[in-house]
Enzyme design. Sequence first.
Site, PDB file in Angstrom:
ATOM      1  N   ARG A 110       0.795  -1.231  -0.158  1.00  0.00           N
ATOM      2  CA  ARG A 110      -0.068  -0.107   0.510  1.00  0.00           C
ATOM      3  C   ARG A 110       1.027   1.450  -0.448  1.00  0.00           C
ATOM      4  O   ARG A 110       0.457   2.442   0.149  1.00  0.00           O
ATOM      5  CB  ARG A 110      -0.427   0.271   0.741  1.00  0.00           C
ATOM      6  CG  ARG A 110      -1.868  -1.054   0.912  1.00  0.00           C
ATOM      7  CD  ARG A 110      -2.928  -1.170   2.125  1.00  0.00           C
ATOM      8  NE  ARG A 110      -4.173  -2.003   1.678  1.00  0.00           N
ATOM      9  CZ  ARG A 110      -4.076  -3.456   3.362  1.00  0.00           C
ATOM     10  NH1 ARG A 110      -2.699  -3.213   3.561  1.00  0.00           N
ATOM     11  NH2 ARG A 110      -4.721  -3.904   2.558  1.00  0.00           N
ATOM     12  N   LYS A 132       3.037  11.597 -11.563  1.00  0.00           N
ATOM     13  CA  LYS A 132       2.086  10.370 -11.933  1.00  0.00           C
ATOM     14  C   LYS A 132       2.683   9.292 -12.264  1.00  0.00           C
ATOM     15  O   LYS A 132       3.607   9.232 -12.904  1.00  0.00           O
ATOM     16  CB  LYS A 132       2.051  11.709 -12.693  1.00  0.00           C
ATOM     17  CG  LYS A 132       1.109  12.728 -12.991  1.00  0.00           C
ATOM     18  CD  LYS A 132       0.566  13.225 -14.291  1.00  0.00           C
ATOM     19  CE  LYS A 132      -0.505  14.237 -14.108  1.00  0.00           C
ATOM     20  NZ  LYS A 132      -1.034  14.356 -15.338  1.00  0.00           N
ATOM     21  N   GLU A 174       9.802  18.195 -25.226  1.00  0.00           N
ATOM     22  CA  GLU A 174       9.135  18.818 -23.840  1.00  0.00           C
ATOM     23  C   GLU A 174       9.862  19.598 -23.432  1.00  0.00           C
ATOM     24  O   GLU A 174       8.941  20.443 -22.695  1.00  0.00           O
ATOM     25  CB  GLU A 174       9.002  17.262 -23.073  1.00  0.00           C
ATOM     26  CG  GLU A 174       8.041  17.242 -22.076  1.00  0.00           C
ATOM     27  CD  GLU A 174       6.415  17.102 -21.891  1.00  0.00           C
ATOM     28  OE1 GLU A 174       6.177  15.538 -23.328  1.00  0.00           O
ATOM     29  OE2 GLU A 174       5.810  17.780 -21.874  1.00  0.00           O
ATOM     30  N   LYS A 202       7.789  23.356 -14.098  1.00  0.00           N
ATOM     31  CA  LYS A 202       6.361  22.307 -13.015  1.00  0.00           C
ATOM     32  C   LYS A 202       6.136  21.987 -11.566  1.00  0.00           C
ATOM     33  O   LYS A 202       5.204  22.140 -11.497  1.00  0.00           O
ATOM     34  CB  LYS A 202       7.106  21.258 -13.641  1.00  0.00           C
ATOM     35  CG  LYS A 202       6.236  19.549 -13.320  1.00  0.00           C
ATOM     36  CD  LYS A 202       6.320  18.714 -14.438  1.00  0.00           C
ATOM     37  CE  LYS A 202       5.606  17.644 -14.114  1.00  0.00           C
ATOM     38  NZ  LYS A 202       5.193  16.217 -15.084  1.00  0.00           N
ATOM     39  N   GLU A 212      -4.370  17.386 -10.832  1.00  0.00           N
ATOM     40  CA  GLU A 212      -4.906  18.205 -12.284  1.00  0.00           C
ATOM     41  C   GLU A 212      -6.677  18.463 -12.366  1.00  0.00           C
ATOM     42  O   GLU A 212      -6.884  17.747 -12.842  1.00  0.00           O
ATOM     43  CB  GLU A 212      -4.609  17.199 -12.453  1.00  0.00           C
ATOM     44  CG  GLU A 212      -5.025  17.663 -14.338  1.00  0.00           C
ATOM     45  CD  GLU A 212      -4.248  16.715 -15.518  1.00  0.00           C
ATOM     46  OE1 GLU A 212      -2.105  16.017 -15.480  1.00  0.00           O
ATOM     47  OE2 GLU A 212      -4.590  16.337 -16.510  1.00  0.00           O
ATOM     48  N   ARG A 216      -3.148  22.201 -13.087  1.00  0.00           N
ATOM     49  CA  ARG A 216      -2.017  21.495 -14.133  1.00  0.00           C
ATOM     50  C   ARG A 216      -1.667  20.721 -15.470  1.00  0.00           C
ATOM     51  O   ARG A 216      -0.423  20.490 -16.103  1.00  0.00           O
ATOM     52  CB  ARG A 216      -2.202  20.618 -13.059  1.00  0.00           C
ATOM     53  CG  ARG A 216      -0.561  19.234 -12.974  1.00  0.00           C
ATOM     54  CD  ARG A 216      -0.379  18.582 -12.343  1.00  0.00           C
ATOM     55  NE  ARG A 216       0.027  17.496 -12.827  1.00  0.00           N
ATOM     56  CZ  ARG A 216       1.053  16.425 -11.912  1.00  0.00           C
ATOM     57  NH1 ARG A 216       1.074  16.650 -10.180  1.00  0.00           N
ATOM     58  NH2 ARG A 216       2.050  15.451 -12.701  1.00  0.00           N
ATOM     59  N   ASN A 220      -0.101  19.843 -20.466  1.00  0.00           N
ATOM     60  CA  ASN A 220      -0.898  19.313 -21.049  1.00  0.00           C
ATOM     61  C   ASN A 220      -0.716  19.633 -22.598  1.00  0.00           C
ATOM     62  O   ASN A 220      -0.859  19.477 -23.390  1.00  0.00           O
ATOM     63  CB  ASN A 220      -1.576  18.370 -20.852  1.00  0.00           C
ATOM     64  CG  ASN A 220      -1.276  17.499 -20.286  1.00  0.00           C
ATOM     65  OD1 ASN A 220      -0.925  17.037 -19.696  1.00  0.00           O
ATOM     66  ND2 ASN A 220      -2.722  17.281 -19.171  1.00  0.00           N
ATOM     67  N   HIS A 223       0.369  19.204 -25.969  1.00  0.00           N
ATOM     68  CA  HIS A 223       0.236  17.585 -26.174  1.00  0.00           C
ATOM     69  C   HIS A 223      -1.114  16.799 -26.912  1.00  0.00           C
ATOM     70  O   HIS A 223      -1.138  15.317 -26.828  1.00  0.00           O
ATOM     71  CB  HIS A 223      -0.187  16.902 -25.166  1.00  0.00           C
ATOM     72  CG  HIS A 223       1.195  16.895 -23.664  1.00  0.00           C
ATOM     73  ND1 HIS A 223       2.071  18.080 -23.817  1.00  0.00           N
ATOM     74  CD2 HIS A 223       2.183  16.155 -22.866  1.00  0.00           C
ATOM     75  CE1 HIS A 223       2.858  18.326 -22.915  1.00  0.00           C
ATOM     76  NE2 HIS A 223       3.274  15.731 -23.197  1.00  0.00           N
ATOM     77  N   HIS A 227       0.257  13.495 -29.004  1.00  0.00           N
ATOM     78  CA  HIS A 227      -0.313  12.474 -28.599  1.00  0.00           C
ATOM     79  C   HIS A 227      -1.685  11.670 -29.406  1.00  0.00           C
ATOM     80  O   HIS A 227      -1.041  10.170 -29.401  1.00  0.00           O
ATOM     81  CB  HIS A 227      -1.699  12.088 -27.153  1.00  0.00           C
ATOM     82  CG  HIS A 227      -1.172  12.457 -25.560  1.00  0.00           C
ATOM     83  ND1 HIS A 227      -0.784  13.410 -24.668  1.00  0.00           N
ATOM     84  CD2 HIS A 227      -0.083  12.402 -25.785  1.00  0.00           C
ATOM     85  CE1 HIS A 227      -0.391  13.351 -23.571  1.00  0.00           C
ATOM     86  NE2 HIS A 227       0.726  12.093 -24.144  1.00  0.00           N
ATOM     87  N   HIS A 239       7.354  10.527 -28.269  1.00  0.00           N
ATOM     88  CA  HIS A 239       7.116  12.065 -26.993  1.00  0.00           C
ATOM     89  C   HIS A 239       6.721  12.772 -27.862  1.00  0.00           C
ATOM     90  O   HIS A 239       5.665  14.126 -27.300  1.00  0.00           O
ATOM     91  CB  HIS A 239       6.664  11.253 -25.520  1.00  0.00           C
ATOM     92  CG  HIS A 239       5.330  12.078 -25.108  1.00  0.00           C
ATOM     93  ND1 HIS A 239       4.476  12.266 -24.866  1.00  0.00           N
ATOM     94  CD2 HIS A 239       5.782  13.132 -24.166  1.00  0.00           C
ATOM     95  CE1 HIS A 239       3.327  13.285 -24.547  1.00  0.00           C
ATOM     96  NE2 HIS A 239       4.858  13.893 -23.486  1.00  0.00           N
TER      97      HIS A 239
HETATM   98  N1  GLY Z   1       3.156  15.014 -17.459  1.00  0.00           N
HETATM   99  C1  GLY Z   1       2.393  16.331 -17.662  1.00  0.00           C
HETATM  100  C2  GLY Z   1       2.249  15.703 -15.778  1.00  0.00           C
HETATM  101  O1  GLY Z   1       2.493  15.742 -14.794  1.00  0.00           O
HETATM  102  O2  GLY Z   1       1.580  16.652 -15.015  1.00  0.00           O
END
Ligand code: GLY
Length: 289
Positions: A110, A132, A174, A202, A212, A216, A220, A223, A227, A239
């Site tokens: 956990r 993420k 990026e 960031k 998000e 946040r 993107n 993207h 994507h 990417h």
């Molecule tokens: N790669 C976008 C984020 O981490 O929100």
Amino acid sequence: MIELSVPLGDRTYPVLVGAGARHRLLEVLPVGVERVAVVTQASIPVDVDPGVEHQVFTMAEGEHGKDLGTVEDLCRDWAQWGLTRGDCVVAVGGGVVTDTAGFAAAVYHRGVPVVHVSTTLLGQVDAAIGGKTGVNLPEGKNLVGAFWQPAAVICDTDVLATLPPREYRNGQGEMAKYAFLGVDRLTDLPLDEAVAACVACKAEVVASDEREGGRRAILNYGHTLGHALETAGSYDLRHGEGVAIGLVYAAELARRLGRIGAGAWPSTARSSAATTCPCTCRRAPTRTS
Ligand code: GLY
């Protein structure tokens, strides 16, 4: 060495950026860790020494290693080795490794601490920062995951010298995104300062909207089309290459819709995105009306 942090209250964590940063792994491990499970791929030419008992767990190469099967394999291997909640996972690699090992760490017992030692430019400016984690399903990318903030992130800029040119350009795609988010003079900065500037940008966004709910999503930027092209399958795009094309597209679309003026297309993003973009749209947007 540039030392930053992602400010998240009692889960605030350091990000070390600079040449040789990986040699400071021991000092960023959580207090009391006795064992470290190092997760990496055979092709990654980066050794780390956590300074405590450790074992290396090697996952499959490429995007197809980023799946639930790998998560199960890692968790079973860690259980057989005796990794406990008081220990730590160290992910050494690019986004595939940090996403997969980060998700396995989020669900094993956990949740066990994870430290990311990011070995790609794309990982250092994006994937390793912000918590993420996730893996792919046959139905789509990153469909299973968790927000699981690392205990620390190490961005050793020395290891970027080992990247193949295409992988380096992938990171620049990026990186160009940050010029649109307000990071100035990126292409004029020494590499460690440029990486740190992206990390700082960031970190501020993640701190303001960790899960998000809204803001946040600016991370993107570019993207949506990126994507789509990446997953369309017929373009062989990485990417960051897809993002580079998406940035050019989004900026031109915004200009034509009158949402930005020509001056809002930052010159650093223009040159960076245009060099990264591998297709025939190599030129930054030109005025057509
Ligand atoms: N790669 C976008 C984020 O981490 O929100």
